[in-house]
Design a protein around this motif. Structure first.
Motif, PDB file in Angstrom:
ATOM      1  N   TYR A 106       0.868  -1.232  -0.083  1.00 45.43           N
ATOM      2  CA  TYR A 106       0.065  -0.127  -0.065  1.00 45.43           C
ATOM      3  C   TYR A 106       1.033   1.355   0.129  1.00 45.43           C
ATOM      4  O   TYR A 106       1.843   1.450   0.530  1.00 45.43           O
ATOM      5  CB  TYR A 106      -0.870  -0.046   1.114  1.00 45.43           C
ATOM      6  N   ASN A 107       0.669   2.154  -0.759  1.00 42.30           N
ATOM      7  CA  ASN A 107       1.353   3.398  -1.156  1.00 42.30           C
ATOM      8  C   ASN A 107       0.464   4.353  -0.221  1.00 42.30           C
ATOM      9  O   ASN A 107      -0.577   4.983  -0.834  1.00 42.30           O
ATOM     10  CB  ASN A 107       1.607   3.688  -2.336  1.00 42.30           C
ATOM     11  N   LYS A 108       1.102   4.965   0.791  1.00 45.91           N
ATOM     12  CA  LYS A 108       0.405   6.139   1.512  1.00 45.91           C
ATOM     13  C   LYS A 108       0.352   7.255   1.026  1.00 45.91           C
ATOM     14  O   LYS A 108      -0.537   8.229   0.974  1.00 45.91           O
ATOM     15  CB  LYS A 108       1.316   6.248   2.911  1.00 45.91           C
ATOM     16  N   GLU A 109       1.275   7.454   0.139  1.00 41.65           N
ATOM     17  CA  GLU A 109       1.217   9.046  -0.408  1.00 41.65           C
ATOM     18  C   GLU A 109       0.101   8.894  -1.696  1.00 41.65           C
ATOM     19  O   GLU A 109      -0.711   9.991  -1.923  1.00 41.65           O
ATOM     20  CB  GLU A 109       2.615   9.193  -1.333  1.00 41.65           C
ATOM     21  N   THR A 110      -0.017   7.872  -2.704  1.00 41.47           N
ATOM     22  CA  THR A 110      -0.958   7.809  -3.638  1.00 41.47           C
ATOM     23  C   THR A 110      -2.212   7.134  -3.126  1.00 41.47           C
ATOM     24  O   THR A 110      -3.207   7.404  -3.938  1.00 41.47           O
ATOM     25  CB  THR A 110      -0.384   7.056  -4.851  1.00 41.47           C
ATOM     26  N   LEU A 111      -2.219   6.566  -2.108  1.00 41.55           N
ATOM     27  CA  LEU A 111      -3.578   5.944  -1.564  1.00 41.55           C
ATOM     28  C   LEU A 111      -3.826   4.683  -2.310  1.00 41.55           C
ATOM     29  O   LEU A 111      -5.166   4.566  -2.562  1.00 41.55           O
ATOM     30  CB  LEU A 111      -4.460   6.930  -1.269  1.00 41.55           C
ATOM     31  N   ASP A 112      -2.932   4.115  -2.879  1.00 45.58           N
ATOM     32  CA  ASP A 112      -3.436   2.831  -3.635  1.00 45.58           C
ATOM     33  C   ASP A 112      -2.412   1.950  -3.638  1.00 45.58           C
ATOM     34  O   ASP A 112      -1.286   1.973  -3.053  1.00 45.58           O
ATOM     35  CB  ASP A 112      -3.317   3.433  -5.088  1.00 45.58           C
ATOM     36  N   TYR A 113      -2.729   0.740  -4.195  1.00 42.70           N
ATOM     37  CA  TYR A 113      -1.796  -0.584  -4.077  1.00 42.70           C
ATOM     38  C   TYR A 113      -1.006  -0.593  -5.200  1.00 42.70           C
ATOM     39  O   TYR A 113      -1.396  -0.295  -6.112  1.00 42.70           O
ATOM     40  CB  TYR A 113      -2.665  -1.691  -3.969  1.00 42.70           C
ATOM     41  N   TYR A 114       0.291  -1.155  -5.126  1.00 38.08           N
ATOM     42  CA  TYR A 114       1.217  -1.575  -6.194  1.00 38.08           C
ATOM     43  C   TYR A 114       1.996  -2.678  -5.664  1.00 38.08           C
ATOM     44  O   TYR A 114       1.689  -3.189  -4.695  1.00 38.08           O
ATOM     45  CB  TYR A 114       2.000  -0.309  -6.353  1.00 38.08           C
TER      46      TYR A 114
END
Length: 222
Positions: free
Chosen positions: A89-97
């Motif tokens: 989970y990317n806290k900056e983009t609020l999305d998963y990668y």
């Protein structure tokens, strides 16, 4: 034959289901190709997808390439590189990668017939893992793993097995044991299928939370 296989696999689910407390389910599905280079050397290519959270999330995908060398009838060594894309989970983009991980490991295996159709197999593995970061590769985890397996040759296409893989994390200690039980199936002379169920038993870290099915297809080339 099919009835016997279904019975063995059903029985194999019992001990893991008893140990787990309302676990989520998942599956690891993959395929591998092995090519022999002479009598002793071999090259192996593997790929796998890992789905978890009751089959709703692709947790990771991986590919690996390695070489093996048979020292004697019972001893073999191998070295592999594995690339893994692991869901984060990317806290900056609020999305998963899918974050890249790189694993290098070497192993030594030994197998021997114990009694009649009963066969024992031991594998010692050392693995180093790194993850991609903004500054380049960063050391992640290093493990020494001891795997013990028992299998039974039923003189049919089906070979049931059970194993325990002990994970010793360098600098920390043993943190989990992977318990597995399943059946290897010979499809043809050079093709096989392995169907099993397993769980990672945490050491001093609470109850079992996940149980996985494992399906692996293997092709051996001349």
């Amino acid at each position: 034959m099919i009835q016997r296989f279904v019975f063995i696999l059903s029985v194999s689910l019992v001990p893991l289901a008893v140990c787990a407390q309302s676990p989520t389910m998942g599956v690891w599905a993959g395929a591998s190709v092995e090519k022999k280079l002479g009598k002793a050397f071999s090259v192996e290519l593997n790929g796998q997808m890992r789905v978890s959270d009751n089959f709703t999330i692709t947790r990771a995908y991986l590919g690996e390439l390695g070489v093996g060398y048979r020292l004697t009838k019972h001893w073999k060594v191998g070295a592999f590189y594995r690339y893994t894309g692991r869901r984060k989970y990317n806290k900056e983009t609020l999305d998963y990668y899918y974050r890249p991980y790189h694993r290098f490991y070497g192993e030594l295996t030994f197998d021997h017939k114990i009694w009649r159709g009963l066969k024992g197999n031991y594998r010692l593995r050392y693995q180093d893992q790194f993850k991609d970061d903004t500054e380049g590769l960063v050391a992640d985890k290093s493990y020494i793993r001891n795997k013990f397996e028992l299998s039974y040759d039923m003189k049919t296409r089906f070979t049931p097995f059970a194993s325990a893989d002990i994970f010793y994390r360098i600098g920390t200690g043993i943190d989990q044991v992977r318990s597995k039980i399943g059946v290897d199936i010979d499809l043809t002379k050079r093709q096989s299928l392995s169907v099993s169920v397993f769980t990672d038993v945490p050491v001093n870290a609470g109850p079992i939370t996940e149980v996985y099915g494992n399906i692996g297809y293997k092709l051996k080339l001349k």
